[in-house]
Design a protein around this motif. Structure first.
Motif, PDB file in Angstrom:
ATOM      1  N   GLY A 123       0.779  -1.226   0.000  1.00  0.00           N
ATOM      2  CA  GLY A 123       0.000   0.000   0.000  1.00  0.00           C
ATOM      3  C   GLY A 123       0.812   1.277   0.000  1.00  0.00           C
ATOM      4  N   GLU A 124       2.138   1.175   0.032  1.00  0.00           N
ATOM      5  CA  GLU A 124       3.005   2.355  -0.032  1.00  0.00           C
ATOM      6  C   GLU A 124       3.606   2.462  -1.422  1.00  0.00           C
ATOM      7  N   ARG A 125       3.910   3.701  -1.820  1.00  0.00           N
ATOM      8  CA  ARG A 125       4.364   3.951  -3.192  1.00  0.00           C
ATOM      9  C   ARG A 125       5.644   4.773  -3.222  1.00  0.00           C
ATOM     10  N   ALA A 126       6.383   4.552  -4.289  1.00  0.00           N
ATOM     11  CA  ALA A 126       7.570   5.354  -4.571  1.00  0.00           C
ATOM     12  C   ALA A 126       7.652   5.574  -6.071  1.00  0.00           C
ATOM     13  N   ALA A 127       8.427   6.578  -6.461  1.00  0.00           N
ATOM     14  CA  ALA A 127       8.658   6.862  -7.879  1.00  0.00           C
ATOM     15  C   ALA A 127      10.127   7.221  -8.064  1.00  0.00           C
ATOM     16  N   PHE A 128      10.772   6.559  -9.002  1.00  0.00           N
ATOM     17  CA  PHE A 128      12.161   6.834  -9.358  1.00  0.00           C
ATOM     18  C   PHE A 128      12.121   7.595 -10.685  1.00  0.00           C
ATOM     19  N   ALA A 186       3.539   9.376  -3.327  1.00  0.00           N
ATOM     20  CA  ALA A 186       4.729   8.554  -3.530  1.00  0.00           C
ATOM     21  C   ALA A 186       5.961   9.225  -2.930  1.00  0.00           C
ATOM     22  N   LEU A 187       6.830   8.437  -2.357  1.00  0.00           N
ATOM     23  CA  LEU A 187       8.146   8.918  -1.982  1.00  0.00           C
ATOM     24  C   LEU A 187       8.971   8.993  -3.258  1.00  0.00           C
ATOM     25  N   ARG A 200       8.680  14.177  -0.993  1.00  0.00           N
ATOM     26  CA  ARG A 200       7.324  14.058  -1.542  1.00  0.00           C
ATOM     27  C   ARG A 200       6.932  15.360  -2.248  1.00  0.00           C
ATOM     28  N   ILE A 201       5.875  15.264  -3.033  1.00  0.00           N
ATOM     29  CA  ILE A 201       5.381  16.392  -3.813  1.00  0.00           C
ATOM     30  C   ILE A 201       3.951  16.703  -3.375  1.00  0.00           C
ATOM     31  N   GLU A 202       3.706  17.972  -3.130  1.00  0.00           N
ATOM     32  CA  GLU A 202       2.354  18.450  -2.812  1.00  0.00           C
ATOM     33  C   GLU A 202       1.849  19.292  -3.986  1.00  0.00           C
TER      34      GLU A 202
END
Length: 292
Positions: free
Chosen positions: A216-221, A264-265, A278-280
């Protein structure tokens, strides 16, 4: 080390240095904006003494689902880059830094390159007995087919000379010749149960980013979708080198929207300390939350 669900993510540094003059890279910036941003820019993203931005060059080492995955492969040692003195003929203990976190080259299962510019493919190969061979002998290398096609044409064009200062033929061609490359094209592509590859062209024709989901956790490279946090505040500000400037801006907004919507982290390719955040999404645009 960062944790995203069951995924463990470690930054493997090559260099972290002042590089290009800020006003050369982002000529749009005003004196008022520079003064406004200085509290967060210095000392981790801007060097006031030299007037240069700080850029990190690093890989992201990802362990998930029993696999060891390396995302982006930096500049590499002993690579000729006369126009970039801060990355020219490096002699960095990159492999020792990998070893320090318990990973030997033969332990790496997958090497994924967000794109095929020189500072993302360097450690794909090492020079052994005068020949460039895969650094990670047991790995599959994931490349974007549009990038391979694009740089192959440039590399073969005598007017252009060797693509990316020769690093395409040193760091990509040997992987293709050894039959270790998996080429992906077009839109979303599922790598495994945890990682999806999605397109983000513009900085290069085949630039991609990697979406990770675990428990349920997300990340983006995100590679070079943005090089500096100034481009989060100002998504239309491009880094100078792009295959398509308008496409780069569209991809940046696409990835920013994805990161904000999914919480996403975010793991960029060159952003300074703390290297991930993170992005807001705000009423007027976007705000990065990358606090050291």
């Amino acid at each position: 080390m960062f944790k995203v669900g069951e995924a463990a993510i470690t930054r493997i540094e090559e260099t972290f240095l002042p590089t290009y003059p800020l006003r050369t890279i982002f000529p749009e910036i005003t004196d008022a904006q520079l003064e406004e941003y200085m509290p967060w820019m210095a000392p981790h993203h801007y060097d006031p003494k030299s007037g240069c931005i700080l850029l990190s060059v690093h890989s992201w080492l990802l362990k998930v689902g029993g696999q060891t995955i390396l995302i982006d492969a930096c500049c590499g040692n002993n690579k000729v880059k006369p126009g970039r003195p801060f990355w020219h003929m490096l002699n960095e203990p990159y492999l020792a830094r990998l070893a320090a976190v318990g990973v030997k080259p033969e332990d790496v299962d997958v090497v994924m390159c967000t794109h095929l510019h020189h500072d993302h493919v360097g450690w794909n190969t090492i020079n052994r007995d005068g020949k460039w061979v895969p650094t990670f002998p047991n790995a599959r290398y994931v490349f974007s087919r549009p990038d391979v096609d694009y740089f192959s044409k440039i590399d073969a064009d005598p007017k252009e000379g060797p693509a990316e200062l020769g690093t395409f033929r040193e760091c990509v061609v040997p992987i293709l010749e050894y039959g270790k490359a998996d080429l992906v094209s077009g839109g979303a592509h599922r790598l495994n149960d945890f990682i999806e590859i999605d397109s983000a062209p513009g900085h290069s024709p085949g630039h991609v980013f990697f979406k990770l989901e675990s428990k349920g956790e997300r990340a983006a490279f995100v590679g070079d979708v943005w090089h500096h946090l100034l481009q989060v505040h100002h998504p239309d500000w491009n880094f100078p080198k792009n295959s398509d400037v308008n496409q780069a801006r569209a991809s940046r907004r696409k990835v920013l929207d994805h990161c904000a919507a999914t919480d996403a982290l975010v793991f960029p390719g060159h952003v300074g300390l703390p290297f991930a955040g993170r992005i807001e999404k705000t009423q007027s645009g976007y705000r990065p939350h990358f606090q050291p």
